[in-house]
Design a protein around this motif. Structure first.
Motif, PDB file in Angstrom:
ATOM      1  N   THR A 231       1.852   6.547  25.217  1.00 26.72           N
ATOM      2  CA  THR A 231       0.491   6.140  24.853  1.00 26.72           C
ATOM      3  C   THR A 231       0.202   6.852  23.537  1.00 26.72           C
ATOM      4  O   THR A 231       0.289   8.075  23.464  1.00 26.72           O
ATOM      5  N   HIS A 265      -5.813   3.168  20.164  1.00 22.71           N
ATOM      6  CA  HIS A 265      -4.608   3.625  20.867  1.00 22.71           C
ATOM      7  C   HIS A 265      -3.788   2.437  21.315  1.00 22.71           C
ATOM      8  O   HIS A 265      -4.298   1.312  21.383  1.00 22.71           O
ATOM      9  N   GLY A 266      -2.532   2.672  21.652  1.00 20.45           N
ATOM     10  CA  GLY A 266      -1.674   1.603  22.139  1.00 20.45           C
ATOM     11  C   GLY A 266      -0.661   2.137  23.131  1.00 20.45           C
ATOM     12  O   GLY A 266      -0.550   3.354  23.339  1.00 20.45           O
ATOM     13  N   GLY A 267       0.064   1.215  23.737  1.00 19.49           N
ATOM     14  CA  GLY A 267       1.202   1.575  24.595  1.00 19.49           C
ATOM     15  C   GLY A 267       2.445   1.175  23.805  1.00 19.49           C
ATOM     16  O   GLY A 267       2.658  -0.008  23.521  1.00 19.49           O
ATOM     17  N   LYS A 275       8.245   0.852  32.618  1.00 20.99           N
ATOM     18  CA  LYS A 275       7.082   1.749  32.652  1.00 20.99           C
ATOM     19  C   LYS A 275       6.057   1.188  33.632  1.00 20.99           C
ATOM     20  O   LYS A 275       5.724  -0.002  33.569  1.00 20.99           O
ATOM     21  N   TRP A 281     -10.973   2.695  34.019  1.00 24.64           N
ATOM     22  CA  TRP A 281     -11.991   2.652  32.973  1.00 24.64           C
ATOM     23  C   TRP A 281     -13.323   2.980  33.612  1.00 24.64           C
ATOM     24  O   TRP A 281     -13.646   2.438  34.684  1.00 24.64           O
TER      25      TRP A 281
END
Ligand code: PD2
Ligand code: ZN
Length: 288
Positions: A231, A265-267, A275, A281
Motif C-alpha cells: 500500500t 494512495h494505491g495498492g 494478496k 472505511w
C-alpha cells in the motif's frame, strides 16, 4: 497557557449539546488564550460525545485542502505503543505525521485471517469504483482486484472484528461501512486514488447522503505477499508491505473537515504470489 480543566470540559459539553458549531467553539477557546492544537481535539471529543458525530459545519462533503494547507490535528487513535482494542492488545509499529498514518502489528490472528479468506473466496467478484458523475459502480482498469462485502454485524465473528476495529480506530462501530475482503492476483493493482468522496464530483453526494464523508481507512493484510502489493502513498514516498495480521491506518478528514491531498494512495501490482486484504472505511456519523 490555560488548561482543559473540569470547568472547561463542562463548558464544552454544554455548548456541544446546544448545537454550537465546531468553528465557534474553537474560536472562543483561542480568544481565551488556548493553543488551537489543544482546542481543536478538545472540541472534537466534546462534539463526538454530545452528538455522536463530528461537526459538519458548512461543508457537507468536506473541503479539499490545497497541498500544505491541511491541518494535522491529532488522530483519535490512542497514544502509546500497545493499544487495548476491545479483546486484543495491538502493537503500534510506526506513526507518520504527514500524511497521518499508523502501522499496527497483529491486529488479526493467523486463524482469523484464514477464516476471512476462506469465507470470502467463493464470493469474490471483480471490484468496482464510484462513477464521478452519477455515483454508480464502474469496473475500471485502474482497479483489478476482486472483492466482496460482509454485512454489518452479520454474525458473531464479524461483529467481534468490527468491535475490535472500532475500538482501535476509536470511532463508533455504527460509523463503519461493512468489512470488505479483496484479492489481488499477480499484476492486479489499485492505482492511486482517494478514499474520500471528492467534493467537486457530483457522484459523491449519493454516497455522503448517509453517514457523511469518509474520515479514515484501515487496510488489514490477511496474508504475506512475497513480492509487490504494497500500500503506497506516492506523494509522500511511503510504502507499507503486506504482512499477515498487520494493518495500516490512514486519516484524511480533520476536525475542520478539510481533506488531505497527501492521503493519495494505491495498492501496488502484485509481483509474486497473491494478496488478500480487508478494508474498513469509517464515516463521520452512523452509516445506515
Ligand atoms: O490493496 C491495497 O493495499 C489498497 C490500497 C489502497 C486498497 C485500497 N486502497 C482500497 O481498497 O481503498
Ligand atoms: Zn484506497
Amino acid at each position: 497557557m490555560p488548561e482543559v480543566n473540569a470547568a472547561v470540559q463542562t463548558w464544552l459539553a454544554e455548548h456541544a449539546s446546544r448545537g454550537c458549531s465546531q468553528v465557534a467553539m474553537v474560536d472562543a477557546m483561542v480568544q481565551l488564550g488556548f493553543d488551537p492544537a489543544i482546542a481543536e481535539p478538545a472540541v472534537r471529543s466534546a462534539l463526538l460525545a454530545a452528538t455522536g458525530r463530528y461537526s459538519e459545519m458548512n461543508f457537507p462533503h468536506g473541503v479539499e485542502a490545497a497541498d500544505g494547507q491541511y491541518a494535522y490535528d491529532p488522530a483519535p487513535v490512542a497514544a502509546g505503543n500497545v493499544i487495548r482494542a476491545d479483546d486484543r492488545d495491538i502493537h503500534v509499529l510506526m506513526r507518520i505525521e504527514r500524511p497521518q498514518i499508523i502501522v499496527f502489528g497483529d491486529v488479526l490472528s493467523a486463524g482469523e485471517c484464514e477464516e476471512l479468506i476462506e469465507r470470502a473466496r467463493p464470493k469474490i467478484r471483480r471490484s468496482t469504483t464510484v462513477n464521478p458523475e452519477n455515483g454508480k459502480d464502474d469496473v475500471i482498469a485502474a482497479r483489478t482486484s476482486q472483492g466482496m462485502f460482509f454485512d454489518r454485524a452479520q454474525d458473531p465473528f464479524i461483529e467481534g472484528l468490527e468491535r475490535r476495529i472500532a475500538s482501535l480506530m476509536n470511532c463508533p462501530v455504527e460509523n463503519g461501512e461493512g468489512l470488505q475482503v479483496l484479492n489481488y492476483q499477480v499484476a492486479a493493482e489499485y492505482r492511486p486514488h482517494f478514499d474520500y468522496f471528492p467534493p467537486d464530483q457530483a457522484g459523491s453526494a449519493v454516497h455522503t447522503a448517509h453517514g457523511g464523508q469518509r474520515v479514515a481507512t484501515l487496510v488489514l493484510y490477511l496474508n504475506d505477499v512475497p513480492n509487490g502489493g504494497e500500500t503506497y502513498f506516492p506523494n509522500a514516498g511511503i510504502a507499507v508491505a503486506a504482512k499477515r495480521g498487520s494493518a495500516v491506518y490512514f486519516r484524511y478528514l480533520n476536525g475542520r473537515r478539510q481533506l488531505d491531498p497527501l492521503s493519495l494512495h494505491g495498492g501496488a501490482p502484485v509481483l509474486e504470489g497473491e494478496k488478500w486484504i480487508m478494508t474498513k472505511w469509517v464515516r463521520e456519523r452512523e452509516n445506515a
